[in-house]
Write an enzyme that holds these catalytic residues in place. Structure first.
Site, PDB file in Angstrom:
ATOM      1  N   ASP A  61       0.849  -1.181   0.000  1.00  0.00           N
ATOM      2  CA  ASP A  61       0.000   0.000   0.000  1.00  0.00           C
ATOM      3  C   ASP A  61       0.892   1.242   0.000  1.00  0.00           C
ATOM      4  O   ASP A  61       1.659   1.450   0.932  1.00  0.00           O
ATOM      5  CB  ASP A  61      -0.868  -0.058   1.268  1.00  0.00           C
ATOM      6  CG  ASP A  61      -1.796   1.119   1.362  1.00  0.00           C
ATOM      7  OD1 ASP A  61      -2.305   1.537   0.326  1.00  0.00           O
ATOM      8  OD2 ASP A  61      -1.999   1.620   2.470  1.00  0.00           O
ATOM      9  N   THR A  94      -3.283   5.234  -3.797  1.00  0.00           N
ATOM     10  CA  THR A  94      -2.202   5.956  -3.101  1.00  0.00           C
ATOM     11  C   THR A  94      -0.896   5.868  -3.873  1.00  0.00           C
ATOM     12  O   THR A  94      -0.109   6.800  -3.875  1.00  0.00           O
ATOM     13  CB  THR A  94      -1.995   5.353  -1.711  1.00  0.00           C
ATOM     14  OG1 THR A  94      -1.968   3.944  -1.830  1.00  0.00           O
ATOM     15  CG2 THR A  94      -3.111   5.751  -0.810  1.00  0.00           C
ATOM     16  N   THR A  95      -0.670   4.736  -4.534  1.00  0.00           N
ATOM     17  CA  THR A  95       0.566   4.603  -5.297  1.00  0.00           C
ATOM     18  C   THR A  95       0.474   5.411  -6.578  1.00  0.00           C
ATOM     19  O   THR A  95       1.395   6.142  -6.934  1.00  0.00           O
ATOM     20  CB  THR A  95       0.826   3.125  -5.643  1.00  0.00           C
ATOM     21  OG1 THR A  95       0.632   2.354  -4.473  1.00  0.00           O
ATOM     22  CG2 THR A  95       2.222   2.936  -6.134  1.00  0.00           C
ATOM     23  N   ASP A 387      -8.730  -0.817   2.005  1.00  0.00           N
ATOM     24  CA  ASP A 387      -8.724  -0.064   0.743  1.00  0.00           C
ATOM     25  C   ASP A 387      -9.985  -0.368  -0.051  1.00  0.00           C
ATOM     26  O   ASP A 387     -10.660   0.533  -0.537  1.00  0.00           O
ATOM     27  CB  ASP A 387      -7.511  -0.458  -0.111  1.00  0.00           C
ATOM     28  CG  ASP A 387      -6.285   0.348   0.276  1.00  0.00           C
ATOM     29  OD1 ASP A 387      -6.359   1.017   1.310  1.00  0.00           O
ATOM     30  OD2 ASP A 387      -5.281   0.306  -0.434  1.00  0.00           O
TER      31      ASP A 387
END
Length: 527
Positions: A61, A94-95, A387
């Site tokens: 994550d 998020t990445t 997530d």
């Protein structure tokens, strides 16, 4: 020399080129760090803390990785921040957000080197981001009206989110869990009502969703193990005053008998309190603080199940779920809202006994029990599931859906490219750069899967010049595939957040022309 002494000793400043250089390099380094975790074939990172115990976290994550890094470079901190915000706001992507911002800066660096003013680049980026967003808006699908279709959309989104995580093997199973849990929330994005309990043992496949509420506690001795039609009083009060506490009390007495009298009085006080509690007509009492043997004994005599030390979020959630309120005074029973449920019983999961409340009043709550080989696996599974839950709960509210697998990026890049051709002046260079940065995401997805990215991206681009095309990267077969058939979809809200946050972060770092670092504080100055 006089001018130099404005800043305190040892404070450093970097101007112009050097400052911009430092911020570009820092931001790109961060982007490269998380780049490899992108996509279904992304790799995980092991983070080892230097604290005692040297805890190890294995994670995929982006936000978790960046949160755990201690970073000195100021520009890199901006990227860490946007990934955190993305995590709080929509939970997934998020990445992607960090990678996109890094690629934008990489392109911007080339433009700055070609003597284009940063402000020109920024205004170009602004136009491009607006254009990309509109391109997505034209392509969204909204199946809110048709529940069957909407559910399958949610399933696809959940499976797409989970496919880049540790749960990718059993993604159908977990996608089902996540969709069920979110559908029960009936549109609220409050994930508090979904409780996740982690129990080592078994395999990830053994995880299940439970309709009721599970409290991670054992049932006390000599108390009923099973209660039907329970009335529950949830309380936060001290139930440990039936003995004189040696520490706090100073009592002068002329004989030992007097101490016994005081203890007797304390005991009576306790008995009264218990009686008051029993007067609420309950058969289950859950307390946040500990309950001594004496009151526990009284409860057992009255046939009431008393649970002590239920940790705080457990209590809050229990009150939420059963529709009760947390009480701390018991003088007027009519004003206290009791919680209700059909059945309380003890269940076993693995080695542990837990208390299970089923048939609860508020249908919104549920508990997901995760099983897995080790704590690391469980932690990572929890993060992945979280997530998925976040994305789903956002999608239930904003039900617009896009295809995944690099398709949205290709759509945006194509529109942005056309905008660049129509725009006169130097801005067009920045707009073109923006479209190149967007293409970096499918490129990286392909690279992580060990495919020939240049070949694939050029095929994709050719596909996208046809009308109404659903082509994206199919990582499993290693070729260009039809995303609609493969059922790879993403939430529009996530994509939009990625696009806008990344652009703003890149913009912010571009505006920098000087970095001033404060002098470290010295010890002896304080004396």
């Amino acid at each position: 020399m006089a001018i130099e002494k404005i800043l305190k000793d040892e404070a450093s400043e970097e101007k112009g080129e050097r400052a911009r250089m430092a911020s570009f390099v820092g931001a790109m380094a961060i982007a490269d760090l998380v780049k490899t975790t992108l996509g279904p074939k992304g790799m995980d990172k092991i983070l080892q803390s230097t604290g005692r115990g040297r805890e190890v976290t294995v994670t995929n994550d982006g936000a978790t990785i960046l949160k755990s890094l201690h970073i000195d470079n100021p520009a890199a901190k901006v990227l860490v921040d946007i990934s955190k915000v993305q995590d709080d706001e929509v939970g997934d992507g998020t990445t992607s957000v960090v990678v996109l911002a890094g690629e934008l800066l990489r392109e911007a660096e080339k433009l700055v080197a070609a003597k284009i003013h940063p402000m020109t680049i920024i205004s170009g980026f602004r136009m491009a981001a607006e254009c990309a967003r509109n391109a997505l808006l034209q392509k969204v699908v909204d199946n809110k009206a048709d529940t069957e279709k909407f559910r399958s959309d949610l399933m696809n989104i959940a499976m797409t989110t989970l496919s880049s995580k540790i749960l990718s093997q059993d993604k159908e199973h977990f996608a089902n869990l996540a969709v069920d849990a979110v559908m029960r929330l009936k549109g609220s994005t409050n994930l508090e009502a979904i409780q996740i309990i982690k129990k080592p043992g078994g395999s990830l496949k053994d995880s299940f969703l439970d309709e009721g509420f599970i409290l991670d506690k054992k049932i006390g001795i000599g108390q009923p193990k099973r209660i039907e039609n329970a009335n529950i009083l949830v309380a936060n009060t001290a139930m440990d005053t039936d003995k004189v506490k040696i520490y706090g009390a100073r009592v002068r007495v002329d004989s030992m008998a007097r101490v016994a009298e005081i203890e007797g009085a304390e005991k009576e006080k306790m008995r009264e309190k218990v009686q008051k509690i029993i007067a609420h007509g309950i058969n289950c009492f859950v307390n946040r603080q500990l309950i001594y043997n004496f009151p526990e004994e009284l409860f057992a005599d009255a046939g009431i199940l008393a649970i002590e030390h239920a940790d705080f979020d457990g209590i809050e959630r229990l009150a939420l779920v059963t529709g009760g309120e947390i009480a701390s005074t018991f003088d007027n029973p009519e004003s206290v809202k009791l919680g209700h449920c059909k059945l309380i019983e003890e269940i076993m999961i693995g080695e542990d006994k837990l208390i299970h409340f089923s048939g609860v009043a508020m249908g919104q709550a549920c508990t997901i029990v995760l099983r897995g080989a080790s704590h690391h696996v469980l932690d990572e599974a929890e993060r992945s599931l979280h997530d998925a839950l976040c994305v789903l709960s956002q999608t239930v509210n904003d039900s617009r859906v896009l295809l995944g697998g690099g398709w949205p990026e290709m759509v945006m890049a194509k529109e942005v490219d056309e905008l660049a051709r129509r725009t006169p002046g130097k801005k067009s260079l920045a707009i073109e750069a923006f479209s190149r940065a967007l293409l970096a995401i499918p490129t990286i997805i392909a690279d992580n899967a060990g495919l020939d990215s240049a070949e694939l991206i050029s095929q994709l681009r050719a596909e996208h010049h046809k009308e109404a095309c659903n082509a994206g990267i199919d990582v499993i077969s290693g070729s260009v595939g039809d995303m609609a058939q493969l059922g790879i979809s993403e939430s529009f809200k996530v994509k939009q957040a990625v696009l806008l946050s990344a652009t703003e972060a890149a913009e912010m770092i571009l505006r920098v022309d000087e970095i001033i670092t404060c002098a470290p504080r010295r010890r002896e100055d304080r004396m």
